[in-house]
Design a protein around this motif. Structure first.
Motif, PDB file in Angstrom:
ATOM      1  N   ASN A 158       0.843  -1.213   0.000  1.00 24.28           N
ATOM      2  CA  ASN A 158       0.000   0.000   0.000  1.00 24.28           C
ATOM      3  C   ASN A 158       0.871   1.252   0.000  1.00 24.28           C
ATOM      4  OD1 ASN A 158      -2.541  -1.192   0.001  1.00 24.28           O
ATOM      5  ND2 ASN A 158      -2.536  -1.466   2.218  1.00 24.28           N
ATOM      6  N   PHE A 159       1.908   1.226   0.827  1.00 23.02           N
ATOM      7  CA  PHE A 159       2.777   2.402   0.943  1.00 23.02           C
ATOM      8  C   PHE A 159       3.529   2.654  -0.364  1.00 23.02           C
ATOM      9  CE2 PHE A 159       2.057   1.045   5.265  1.00 23.02           C
ATOM     10  CZ  PHE A 159       1.806   2.247   5.919  1.00 23.02           C
ATOM     11  N   SER A 160       4.034   1.569  -0.984  1.00 20.26           N
ATOM     12  CA  SER A 160       4.788   1.777  -2.225  1.00 20.26           C
ATOM     13  C   SER A 160       3.856   2.274  -3.329  1.00 20.26           C
ATOM     14  CB  SER A 160       5.527   0.504  -2.644  1.00 20.26           C
ATOM     15  OG  SER A 160       4.602  -0.517  -2.853  1.00 20.26           O
ATOM     16  N   ASP A 172       2.171   7.206  -6.509  1.00 18.45           N
ATOM     17  CA  ASP A 172       1.030   7.923  -7.080  1.00 18.45           C
ATOM     18  C   ASP A 172       1.271   9.436  -7.049  1.00 18.45           C
ATOM     19  OD1 ASP A 172      -1.405   8.903  -7.819  1.00 18.45           O
ATOM     20  OD2 ASP A 172      -2.584   7.828  -6.319  1.00 18.45           O
ATOM     21  N   PRO A 173       1.263  10.083  -8.212  1.00 12.50           N
ATOM     22  CA  PRO A 173       1.507  11.531  -8.212  1.00 12.50           C
ATOM     23  C   PRO A 173       0.465  12.322  -7.410  1.00 12.50           C
ATOM     24  CG  PRO A 173       0.918  10.739 -10.413  1.00 12.50           C
ATOM     25  CD  PRO A 173       1.106   9.543  -9.562  1.00 12.50           C
ATOM     26  N   PHE A 187      -0.620  11.562  -4.529  1.00 12.33           N
ATOM     27  CA  PHE A 187      -0.131  11.624  -3.145  1.00 12.33           C
ATOM     28  C   PHE A 187       0.827  12.806  -2.981  1.00 12.33           C
ATOM     29  CE2 PHE A 187       3.322  10.645  -0.179  1.00 12.33           C
ATOM     30  CZ  PHE A 187       2.609  10.598   1.008  1.00 12.33           C
ATOM     31  N   THR A 188       1.728  12.967  -3.944  1.00 12.46           N
ATOM     32  CA  THR A 188       2.684  14.078  -3.878  1.00 12.46           C
ATOM     33  C   THR A 188       1.941  15.407  -3.894  1.00 12.46           C
ATOM     34  OG1 THR A 188       4.015  12.649  -5.274  1.00 12.46           O
ATOM     35  CG2 THR A 188       4.890  14.835  -4.853  1.00 12.46           C
ATOM     36  N   THR A 189       0.924  15.482  -4.757  1.00 14.89           N
ATOM     37  CA  THR A 189       0.122  16.712  -4.829  1.00 14.89           C
ATOM     38  C   THR A 189      -0.546  16.969  -3.479  1.00 14.89           C
ATOM     39  OG1 THR A 189      -0.359  16.217  -7.129  1.00 14.89           O
ATOM     40  CG2 THR A 189      -1.772  17.841  -6.085  1.00 14.89           C
ATOM     41  N   ALA A 190      -1.138  15.910  -2.908  1.00 16.44           N
ATOM     42  CA  ALA A 190      -1.854  16.065  -1.636  1.00 16.44           C
ATOM     43  C   ALA A 190      -0.894  16.477  -0.517  1.00 16.44           C
ATOM     44  CB  ALA A 190      -2.556  14.757  -1.276  1.00 16.44           C
ATOM     45  N   LEU A 191       0.262  15.837  -0.468  1.00 21.59           N
ATOM     46  CA  LEU A 191       1.233  16.171   0.578  1.00 21.59           C
ATOM     47  C   LEU A 191       1.688  17.620   0.420  1.00 21.59           C
ATOM     48  CD1 LEU A 191       2.946  15.192   2.960  1.00 21.59           C
ATOM     49  CD2 LEU A 191       4.651  14.387   1.322  1.00 21.59           C
ATOM     50  N   GLY A 192       1.949  18.011  -0.838  1.00 27.28           N
ATOM     51  CA  GLY A 192       2.353  19.398  -1.106  1.00 27.28           C
ATOM     52  C   GLY A 192       1.274  20.370  -0.661  1.00 27.28           C
ATOM     53  N   ASN A 193       0.021  20.008  -0.927  1.00 31.67           N
ATOM     54  CA  ASN A 193      -1.090  20.886  -0.531  1.00 31.67           C
ATOM     55  C   ASN A 193      -1.201  20.989   0.990  1.00 31.67           C
ATOM     56  OD1 ASN A 193      -1.875  21.608  -3.085  1.00 31.67           O
ATOM     57  ND2 ASN A 193      -3.379  19.977  -3.287  1.00 31.67           N
ATOM     58  N   ASN A 194      -0.971  19.881   1.673  1.00 26.78           N
ATOM     59  CA  ASN A 194      -1.010  19.918   3.142  1.00 26.78           C
ATOM     60  C   ASN A 194       0.098  20.831   3.694  1.00 26.78           C
ATOM     61  OD1 ASN A 194      -2.418  16.859   3.080  1.00 26.78           O
ATOM     62  ND2 ASN A 194      -3.022  18.212   4.741  1.00 26.78           N
ATOM     63  N   ILE A 195       1.268  20.753   3.071  1.00 25.21           N
ATOM     64  CA  ILE A 195       2.382  21.595   3.533  1.00 25.21           C
ATOM     65  C   ILE A 195       2.069  23.069   3.256  1.00 25.21           C
ATOM     66  CG2 ILE A 195       4.823  22.153   3.108  1.00 25.21           C
ATOM     67  CD1 ILE A 195       5.220  19.078   2.678  1.00 25.21           C
ATOM     68  N   ASP A 238      -3.604   5.010 -18.739  1.00 22.06           N
ATOM     69  CA  ASP A 238      -2.656   4.023 -18.184  1.00 22.06           C
ATOM     70  C   ASP A 238      -3.043   3.714 -16.739  1.00 22.06           C
ATOM     71  OD1 ASP A 238      -1.008   3.562 -20.341  1.00 22.06           O
ATOM     72  OD2 ASP A 238       0.359   5.220 -19.862  1.00 22.06           O
ATOM     73  N   GLY A 239      -3.384   4.768 -16.003  1.00 26.96           N
ATOM     74  CA  GLY A 239      -3.805   4.595 -14.600  1.00 26.96           C
ATOM     75  C   GLY A 239      -5.114   3.829 -14.506  1.00 26.96           C
ATOM     76  N   VAL A 240      -6.055   4.160 -15.418  1.00 24.70           N
ATOM     77  CA  VAL A 240      -7.353   3.460 -15.431  1.00 24.70           C
ATOM     78  C   VAL A 240      -7.130   1.976 -15.704  1.00 24.70           C
ATOM     79  CG1 VAL A 240      -9.560   3.265 -16.654  1.00 24.70           C
ATOM     80  CG2 VAL A 240      -8.642   5.520 -16.115  1.00 24.70           C
ATOM     81  N   GLU A 241      -6.268   1.702 -16.663  1.00 24.38           N
ATOM     82  CA  GLU A 241      -5.990   0.304 -17.036  1.00 24.38           C
ATOM     83  C   GLU A 241      -5.418  -0.474 -15.845  1.00 24.38           C
ATOM     84  OE1 GLU A 241      -6.617  -1.571 -19.454  1.00 24.38           O
ATOM     85  OE2 GLU A 241      -5.168  -3.207 -19.366  1.00 24.38           O
TER      86      GLU A 241
END
Lengths: 320, 454
Positions: free
Chosen positions: A84-86, A91-92, A94-102, B432-435
């Motif tokens: 789950n963590f990897s 997932d990009p 996640f990076t967006t969300a973390l950046g938004n939280n910061i 790609d993500g949907v797939e």
């Protein structure tokens, strides 16, 4: 230490509280003391049990779920280690969300703190009217988030009947704050800041009022100006309150959910996605509770770091 | 205080806490008899007060009066999906399970949370009464676990007055549609009105439209059965075309994120746009603005969305449902729950509800023998729209609504199509993500049965 001296000294705790009256007396008192201890444990038990049920058990279960593929429906789940963590870290979003939280944290560590402190200082010089002002400033804070969100969505951001719509139709181009990829997060944060700064004002005012009057008067007699009075008299006095609120703001920033969910649900195109909305979508839109739990653990990590920071700062102050 | 008294006091306190905790954990499913009748629970979304009243009158009172064995009660709550999910996990919850569609039901079936409805299907003749593709969608491994309460499709609501002012007919082709929208924009109007304010899944209406009318049902059917990847050129093109459509301002321009369906219907009524593009369930929002009291019912029309891909059969409807109905596997009153579902799937219930609540109760009957002339207000148009849809589906021309036929995580991925619209990612990378998401769900057997085209 000489053996005779050690033998002559009674055990420290007993000696301090009760003179030793001999072995027989000690045995006679032992039973009621044990009963008393048992009663104490029983009295504490409800609180401990409640805490365990409400905090510890769900916390441990969440931590365990983060390493499984639990879908949130049945009780069966497969242990998948760090998958789950990897997956989340790749997932990009996640990076967006973390950046938004910061970003959210930086906004809240500065803007409402500055407004709250400034307002508290102004209210300090208004002993008669400050109670009324505090009540007025607290109104957004005591209103339910859904009320505030709907007010802003319809009265401020609505393109037809809102302030923004009115301004846009009358030559003052404010754009569409909630629709822009680069403006949406500030538009949502504005609402949360509007609701939050009044609370900080009340807290800071209470702390400022604890400053000894003698110190303030002495500084004034010495010719201190307003800035010097704040910097050298008030600020040291409210330092611990400021630190506590900073830590709380950091914790709140990584838990931010309500206003974002109510106003944009993380959109447009993840522009306002937070770790909390990211986790919520996993849990309740796509049956991926394991992933949601993993995001939750990451969120808790930031809260934990903040708590350690606060403990360290507090100890540092005590030792100073 | 003597030690014995303290001890008793502690015991009382502990017992009180234990009672409180056990009280907190009590479930909500109550199957006890009331007045000799067994209680049946149905949790429903927090519909507007007028619609709740209609449901209480037609469903609750109607059902309770129709038999003497059960007493039905309905609980309205906007968090019904989450509440149902949590309750079913704990083997509790309502007798009749309201769900978001067959795909969600499939997830519950895998965990043994829903009852097999085959015996009831046989008893009540559901298979012969309901549209084949809709009946099939509720099966898992050949057994029936859910049934849709209503048909839902995606189309165009249009304001006849605005079209008359623009001197344009009701568009029959995609080129005509975009031409009218360009003309509307030039006239200072919105090209169309719609928006996802407060409900991000509105996005999937438009991903569904382009998957159906651009990529085509046959391509999507093959993708949903794992025969072709989601990155197939036709699907990439459809997603890219949806992005171009958005970028041209055809979805409420810059206000897509600032409008909801209620705002949009008001704008349509106020002649600020010729079109509202969205689901047929939006009839329920339209009734507030186009009604007999306002004298403007005839100003509103509804038509199917034209094909972007000219080689597809026309008319074509995206087939979807507003919700699904199932029976809780742990309900002590499964027979009663089935009786309620049967009541809701009857033509007379569909007619009664459509008279007061058009948009949400287009029961997926094979034959909906209702005379539109018997209805007033927008209910008349809704009946016609549903009958047209039923005829087209019976001919085999239908696409697949993401909320109905797509497994949950894949559906959620398609809700995020606005990442392509706003240029944060390309159509190919998005797919790609949907797939990847879809493959995982296909392996877990979370894809509901996909009805075949004729």
């Amino acid at each position: 230490m000489p053996a005779t001296e050690a033998a002559a000294r009674p055990p420290r705790r007993i000696a301090a509280r009760r003179p030793d009256t001999g072995a027989t007396a000690g045995r006679r008192r032992a039973r009621p003391r044990r009963r008393s201890t048992l009663t104490s444990y029983l009295l504490v038990a409800p609180a401990v049990l409640l805490s365990a049920l409400v905090v510890v058990v769900p916390g441990v279960l969440t931590a365990v779920a983060a390493f499984t593929d639990w879908d949130g429906i049945g009780l069966k789940a497969r242990w998948i280690g760090f998958a789950n963590f990897s997956s989340i870290l790749r997932d990009p979003v996640f990076t967006t969300a973390l950046g938004n939280n910061i970003r959210w944290m930086l906004l809240f560590l500065t803007i409402p703190v500055a407004i709250g402190l400034l307002t508290a200082l102004l209210l300090l010089t208004r002993p008669r009217s400050r109670t009324l002002y505090q009540v007025i400033f607290l109104v957004p804070y005591v209103l339910a988030p859904i009320t505030n969100a709907i007010l802003w969505l319809n009265i401020v951001y609505n393109p037809l009947s809102g302030v923004v719509g009115y301004a846009n139709h009358h030559g003052l181009n404010l754009g569409e704050p909630l629709s822009g990829l680069h403006t949406a997060i500030y538009a949502v944060a504005a609402v949360d800041i509007w609701h939050f700064w009044g609370f900080l004002t009340v807290i800071y005012l209470a702390a400022l009022r604890q400053t000894p009057v003698e110190q303030v008067e002495a500084a004034l007699v010495e010719g201190a100006n307003g800035w010097q009075l704040f910097r050298y008299v008030y600020l040291p006095g409210i330092k611990s309150t400021l630190q506590l609120m900073w830590v709380m703001i950091i914790i709140f920033s990584f838990l931010a959910f309500d206003y974002v969910w109510l106003m944009t649900q993380g959109g447009p195109a993840h522009a306002t996605e937070m770790l909390s909305t990211y986790a919520y979508s996993f849990a309740f839109a796509s049956f991926q509770f394991g992933k949601a739990a993993a995001v939750g653990l990451i969120m808790s990590l930031f809260g934990l770091i903040s708590s350690f920071l606060y403990t360290w700062l507090s100890r540092k102050d005590l030792n100073a | 205080m003597p030690v014995v008294v303290k001890w008793r006091y502690a015991l009382v306190m502990t017992s009180a806490l234990a009672l409180a905790v056990s009280g907190c954990s009590s479930g909500s499913s109550d199957s006890s008899s009331a007045g000799g009748r067994k209680n049946l629970q149905f949790w429903f979304w927090g519909a507007p007060p007028a619609h709740q009243a209609a449901m209480k009158k037609i469903l609750v009172n109607g059902f309770n009066a129709s038999q003497s064995k059960y007493r039905l009660s309905v609980t309205f709550n906007n968090n019904v999906d989450q509440n149902v999910q949590v309750a079913l996990t704990a083997n509790r919850g309502p007798d009749i399970v309201y769900g978001s569609g067959p795909a969600f039901a499939a997830a519950y079936v895998g965990k043994g949370k829903l009852a097999n409805m085959d015996p009831y299907a046989k008893k009540y003749g559901w298979k012969s009464r309901l549209l084949g593709p809709m009946y099939e969608s509720g099966t898992v491994g050949g057994k029936l676990y859910s049934l849709p309460n209503s048909l839902n499709t995606l189309g165009i609501f249009y304001n006849k007055k605005v079209l008359a002012k623009l001197k344009e007919p009701v568009p029959k082709t995609f080129a005509q549609l975009t031409s009218v929208m360009d003309k509307a924009k030039a006239a200072g109007l919105y090209a169309s009105v719609t928006g996802n304010k407060g409900w991000k899944p509105v996005n999937e209406n438009y991903s569904s439209i382009f998957l159906t009318h651009d990529a085509g049902p046959s391509v999507i059917q093959r993708a949903l059965t794992g025969k072709i990847p989601w990155t197939s050129p036709q699907i990439v093109k459809a997603v890219q075309d949806s992005a171009d459509f958005y970028k041209k301002g055809y979805l409420a321009g810059k206000d897509y994120n600032n409008l909801n369906f209620t705002d949009s219907m008001q704008l349509l009524k106020d002649e600020k746009s010729p079109f509202f593009i969205g689901p047929s369930l939006a009839f329920q929002f339209a009734t507030d603005y186009f009604n007999d009291a306002n004298g403007n019912v005839d100003d509103l029309g509804f038509t199917s969305f034209p094909n972007v891909n000219k080689s597809l059969a026309s008319p074509l409807y995206t087939l979807g449902t507003t919700a699904s109905l199932s029976i809780n596997a742990h309900s002590p009153n499964k027979d009663g729950a089935a009786e309620v579902i049967n009541y809701m799937l009857s033509p007379s219930y569909a007619k009664q509800m459509t008279k007061v609540w058009p948009g949400y109760w287009g029961v997926p009957l094979k034959k909906f023998d209702a005379d539109p002339g018997d209805f007033s207000g927008l209910s008349k148009q809704y009946v016609t729209a549903i009958q047209n849809m039923i005829n087209t589906v019976n001919q085999g021309n239908f696409g697949y609504f993401t909320a109905t036929f797509f497994p949950p995580a894949t559906e959620q991925a398609l809700v995020n199509i606005d990442s392509v619209w706003l240029g944060k990612t390309s159509a190919r990378t998005f797919l790609d993500g949907v797939e990847s998401t879809f493959k995982t769900e296909l392996d877990k057997k979370l894809v509901p049965p996909i009805p075949q085209q004729k």
